[in-house]
Design a protein around this motif. Structure first.
Motif, PDB file in Angstrom:
ATOM      1  N   ASP A   1      26.637  14.593  13.790  1.00  0.00           N
ATOM      2  CA  ASP A   1      25.327  13.946  13.780  1.00  0.00           C
ATOM      3  C   ASP A   1      24.214  14.870  14.243  1.00  0.00           C
ATOM      4  O   ASP A   1      23.033  14.533  14.104  1.00  0.00           O
ATOM      5  CB  ASP A   1      25.343  12.708  14.689  1.00  0.00           C
TER       6      ASP A   1
ATOM      7  N   LYS B   1      20.960   9.350  16.024  1.00  0.00           N
ATOM      8  CA  LYS B   1      20.886   8.233  15.099  1.00  0.00           C
ATOM      9  C   LYS B   1      19.482   7.645  15.123  1.00  0.00           C
ATOM     10  O   LYS B   1      18.769   7.729  16.116  1.00  0.00           O
ATOM     11  CB  LYS B   1      21.885   7.139  15.487  1.00  0.00           C
TER      12      LYS B   1
ATOM     13  N   GLU C   1      20.365   2.921  11.871  1.00  0.00           N
ATOM     14  CA  GLU C   1      21.739   3.404  11.731  1.00  0.00           C
ATOM     15  C   GLU C   1      22.665   2.879  12.827  1.00  0.00           C
ATOM     16  O   GLU C   1      23.854   3.223  12.836  1.00  0.00           O
ATOM     17  CB  GLU C   1      21.759   4.943  11.755  1.00  0.00           C
TER      18      GLU C   1
END
Length: 285
Positions: free
Chosen positions: A42, A258, A262
């Motif tokens: 991520d 995020k 999300e």
């Protein structure tokens, strides 16, 4: 703000949190196959191996072992000079295998623990870290949080969640919630009179509430603790919004990994207020 478990604050507790998180990162590395190191995380632009490389570079520098100078290409994920500087540790390790980088971390661990958990270390002992010189207690908190965030990056890519109830997790949750009032007041564009409660539902449980109030500058409202006084004395109506989300969701937002759309969260009150708050929770550079 009440957080359970309590985040580590003393030098000893921070040293234990740092050591536990460092070991968890290495243990994850030992479970990785070649294909695992190539997985995207991520953290924009970084693979699992890049995560280990970043940690190795920072910890090596802390141990006095500095990487050779390397030219960093103009990768799309490098948005500022600090990011480019951080990328150097990743770039210099690109020719190495993921297992070699994890082995480097394993070699570094004893020396790092000897320095940052040494009996002769005092809370105000000045040490050099990635952001310059700072007291040992502040450096340990910084390194523990950074290690834990990257551990979670790795876990997310590998599909192996864990360590969400650790002292390091509690420390990061506390830092996200500590930053929440100022960010809500300065960046979320909330109207005066708005009340927001932000709650981490677990494994680390925590709750913080604020009220947006007028400051001396009409363009710069302030956030005060929710229960600091009677709202009727302010001369404006209140609207209350409660946002609840898990420790994982809260910390992914706090780390900037995020977006609000999300992660799962629940809202009692104004959905727009909730979204504005969640959009400004990031505390990492």
């Amino acid at each position: 703000m009440a957080t359970h478990p309590l985040p580590p604050e003393s030098l000893r507790d921070l040293a234990e949190a740092y050591a536990g998180t460092f070991k968890a990162v290495i243990d994850l590395g030992f479970t990785c196959h070649d294909e695992d190191f190539a997985l995207e995380t991520d953290c924009p632009g970084w693979t699992v191996k890049d995560q280990f490389s970043h940690v190795a570079g920072v910890e090596a520098a802390g141990a006095g072992v500095h990487d050779p100078q390397v030219s960093v290409p103009d990768y799309p994920h490098l948005r500022h000079d600090f990011a480019r500087e951080i990328e150097k540790a990743v770039e210099v390790r690109r020719p190495r295998t993921g297992s070699q980088v994890v082995a480097e971390l394993q070699r570094l661990l004893p020396d790092r623990l000897a320095v940052l958990a040494g009996e002769d270390l005092e809370p105000d002992t000045v040490l050099t870290g990635p952001l310059g010189e700072m007291p040992a207690v502040d450096l340990l908190a910084l390194r523990t949080v950074d290690l834990w965030v990257h551990e979670q990056d790795i876990r997310g890519a590998l599909g192996r969640p864990g360590n969400l109830d650790s002292p390091a997790a509690a420390l990061f949750v506390s830092k996200v919630l500590a930053g929440f009032p100022g960010r809500a007041a300065r960046k979320a564009g909330l109207p005066v009179g708005t009340v927001v409660i932000l709650e981490s539902t677990g494994p680390v449980t925590a709750r913080e509430g604020i009220r947006i109030v007028a400051g001396d500058d009409p363009e710069k409202p302030l956030a005060e603790p929710l229960f600091s006084g009677d709202s009727d004395g302010h001369g404006y109506p209140e609207s209350v919004t409660t946002i609840r989300l898990t420790t994982e969701a809260l910390t992914r937002l706090g780390a900037g990994r995020k977006r609000a759309d999300e992660v799962h969260y629940s809202v009692e009150g104004d959905d727009d207020v909730a979204r504005r708050v969640l959009d400004v929770l990031t505390i990492t550079p």
